[in-house]
Design a protein around this motif. Structure first.
Motif, PDB file in Angstrom:
ATOM      1  N   ASP A  68       0.861  -1.190   0.000  1.00 58.76           N
ATOM      2  CA  ASP A  68       0.000   0.000   0.000  1.00 58.76           C
ATOM      3  C   ASP A  68       0.892   1.232   0.000  1.00 58.76           C
ATOM      4  O   ASP A  68       1.755   1.382   0.871  1.00 58.76           O
ATOM      5  CB  ASP A  68      -0.916   0.005   1.231  1.00 58.76           C
ATOM      6  N   ARG A  69       0.697   2.092  -0.992  1.00 56.19           N
ATOM      7  CA  ARG A  69       1.575   3.243  -1.184  1.00 56.19           C
ATOM      8  C   ARG A  69       0.820   4.553  -1.044  1.00 56.19           C
ATOM      9  O   ARG A  69      -0.364   4.657  -1.370  1.00 56.19           O
ATOM     10  CB  ARG A  69       2.228   3.196  -2.573  1.00 56.19           C
ATOM     11  N   CYS A  70       1.511   5.581  -0.573  1.00 59.40           N
ATOM     12  CA  CYS A  70       0.954   6.921  -0.407  1.00 59.40           C
ATOM     13  C   CYS A  70       0.527   7.468  -1.765  1.00 59.40           C
ATOM     14  O   CYS A  70       1.290   7.417  -2.736  1.00 59.40           O
ATOM     15  CB  CYS A  70       2.004   7.833   0.223  1.00 59.40           C
ATOM     16  N   ASP A  71      -0.697   7.979  -1.826  1.00 55.65           N
ATOM     17  CA  ASP A  71      -1.197   8.555  -3.073  1.00 55.65           C
ATOM     18  C   ASP A  71      -0.484   9.854  -3.432  1.00 55.65           C
ATOM     19  O   ASP A  71      -0.548  10.297  -4.578  1.00 55.65           O
ATOM     20  CB  ASP A  71      -2.707   8.819  -2.962  1.00 55.65           C
ATOM     21  N   GLY A 105       4.178   8.096  -2.940  1.00 54.39           N
ATOM     22  CA  GLY A 105       4.580   6.731  -3.247  1.00 54.39           C
ATOM     23  C   GLY A 105       5.275   5.991  -2.124  1.00 54.39           C
ATOM     24  O   GLY A 105       5.629   4.827  -2.270  1.00 54.39           O
ATOM     25  N   ALA A 106       5.487   6.646  -0.966  1.00 56.69           N
ATOM     26  CA  ALA A 106       6.083   5.965   0.184  1.00 56.69           C
ATOM     27  C   ALA A 106       5.071   4.976   0.761  1.00 56.69           C
ATOM     28  O   ALA A 106       3.889   4.983   0.396  1.00 56.69           O
ATOM     29  CB  ALA A 106       6.475   6.988   1.250  1.00 56.69           C
ATOM     30  N   GLN A 107       5.520   4.119   1.680  1.00 57.63           N
ATOM     31  CA  GLN A 107       4.606   3.155   2.295  1.00 57.63           C
ATOM     32  C   GLN A 107       3.495   3.890   3.031  1.00 57.63           C
ATOM     33  O   GLN A 107       3.741   4.851   3.758  1.00 57.63           O
ATOM     34  CB  GLN A 107       5.348   2.245   3.267  1.00 57.63           C
ATOM     35  N   ALA A 108       2.272   3.451   2.827  1.00 58.98           N
ATOM     36  CA  ALA A 108       1.104   4.082   3.444  1.00 58.98           C
ATOM     37  C   ALA A 108       0.878   3.535   4.845  1.00 58.98           C
ATOM     38  O   ALA A 108       0.976   2.326   5.079  1.00 58.98           O
ATOM     39  CB  ALA A 108      -0.134   3.853   2.591  1.00 58.98           C
ATOM     40  N   TYR A 109       0.572   4.435   5.758  1.00 56.87           N
ATOM     41  CA  TYR A 109       0.231   4.070   7.127  1.00 56.87           C
ATOM     42  C   TYR A 109      -1.141   4.610   7.523  1.00 56.87           C
ATOM     43  O   TYR A 109      -1.581   4.390   8.644  1.00 56.87           O
ATOM     44  CB  TYR A 109       1.289   4.588   8.106  1.00 56.87           C
ATOM     45  N   LEU A 110      -1.794   5.328   6.610  1.00 54.33           N
ATOM     46  CA  LEU A 110      -3.133   5.839   6.864  1.00 54.33           C
ATOM     47  C   LEU A 110      -4.037   5.545   5.683  1.00 54.33           C
ATOM     48  O   LEU A 110      -3.649   5.762   4.531  1.00 54.33           O
ATOM     49  CB  LEU A 110      -3.110   7.364   7.074  1.00 54.33           C
ATOM     50  N   SER A 143     -17.608  10.458   0.225  1.00 56.70           N
ATOM     51  CA  SER A 143     -18.096  10.239  -1.141  1.00 56.70           C
ATOM     52  C   SER A 143     -17.960   8.785  -1.581  1.00 56.70           C
ATOM     53  O   SER A 143     -18.428   8.413  -2.651  1.00 56.70           O
ATOM     54  CB  SER A 143     -17.341  11.138  -2.113  1.00 56.70           C
ATOM     55  N   GLY A 144     -17.277   7.952  -0.765  1.00 49.81           N
ATOM     56  CA  GLY A 144     -17.178   6.533  -1.062  1.00 49.81           C
ATOM     57  C   GLY A 144     -15.826   6.038  -1.507  1.00 49.81           C
ATOM     58  O   GLY A 144     -15.578   4.847  -1.488  1.00 49.81           O
ATOM     59  N   GLY A 145     -14.920   6.901  -1.880  1.00 47.88           N
ATOM     60  CA  GLY A 145     -13.588   6.466  -2.290  1.00 47.88           C
ATOM     61  C   GLY A 145     -12.669   6.332  -1.093  1.00 47.88           C
ATOM     62  O   GLY A 145     -13.085   6.474   0.059  1.00 47.88           O
ATOM     63  N   GLU A 146     -11.407   6.042  -1.365  1.00 48.26           N
ATOM     64  CA  GLU A 146     -10.425   5.996  -0.286  1.00 48.26           C
ATOM     65  C   GLU A 146      -9.101   6.549  -0.773  1.00 48.26           C
ATOM     66  O   GLU A 146      -8.786   6.506  -1.966  1.00 48.26           O
ATOM     67  CB  GLU A 146     -10.256   4.590   0.281  1.00 48.26           C
ATOM     68  N   LEU A 147      -8.349   7.096   0.173  1.00 45.21           N
ATOM     69  CA  LEU A 147      -7.026   7.625  -0.098  1.00 45.21           C
ATOM     70  C   LEU A 147      -6.050   6.976   0.868  1.00 45.21           C
ATOM     71  O   LEU A 147      -6.404   6.671   2.010  1.00 45.21           O
ATOM     72  CB  LEU A 147      -6.999   9.144   0.105  1.00 45.21           C
ATOM     73  N   LEU A 148      -4.811   6.791   0.426  1.00 51.44           N
ATOM     74  CA  LEU A 148      -3.757   6.245   1.266  1.00 51.44           C
ATOM     75  C   LEU A 148      -2.660   7.294   1.409  1.00 51.44           C
ATOM     76  O   LEU A 148      -2.317   7.978   0.437  1.00 51.44           O
ATOM     77  CB  LEU A 148      -3.175   4.971   0.643  1.00 51.44           C
ATOM     78  N   PHE A 149      -2.121   7.413   2.624  1.00 48.42           N
ATOM     79  CA  PHE A 149      -1.083   8.401   2.879  1.00 48.42           C
ATOM     80  C   PHE A 149       0.013   7.834   3.752  1.00 48.42           C
ATOM     81  O   PHE A 149      -0.244   7.028   4.649  1.00 48.42           O
ATOM     82  CB  PHE A 149      -1.651   9.642   3.594  1.00 48.42           C
ATOM     83  N   CYS A 150       1.242   8.299   3.514  1.00 45.87           N
ATOM     84  CA  CYS A 150       2.334   8.022   4.432  1.00 45.87           C
ATOM     85  C   CYS A 150       2.079   8.859   5.690  1.00 45.87           C
ATOM     86  O   CYS A 150       1.195   9.709   5.714  1.00 45.87           O
ATOM     87  CB  CYS A 150       3.680   8.405   3.798  1.00 45.87           C
TER      88      CYS A 150
END
Length: 76
Positions: free
Chosen positions: A15-18, A21-26, A32-39
């Protein structure tokens, strides 16, 4: 960061930060139904804005400071 304790699947190294590109931890599930990933860095940077649009936030940043191979349950 607000943590929502839901039975979501744990984030993995794949899972990568949107944002960078670092590893996502959140994982932020949007109203609205979507999802985001963040370091951790970008999660903290965008926290005020994310709280406004998030249905839930899965925060696993504690893994950054825990000893390798340990879990939160083992530390208690």
């Amino acid at each position: 960061m607000t943590t929502v304790l839901t039975p979501a699947s744990p984030l993995t190294a794949a899972d990568r930060c949107d944002r960078c590109g670092a590893q996502a931890y959140l994982r932020v599930v949007l109203l609205s139904g979507g999802e985001l990933l963040f370091c951790a860095h970008h999660g903290r940077k965008f926290e005020p804005e994310l709280k406004k649009i998030a249905a839930e936030i899965q925060d696993e940043t504690e893994r950054l400071t825990s000893a390798p191979g340990s879990t939160a349950d083992e530390e208690r």
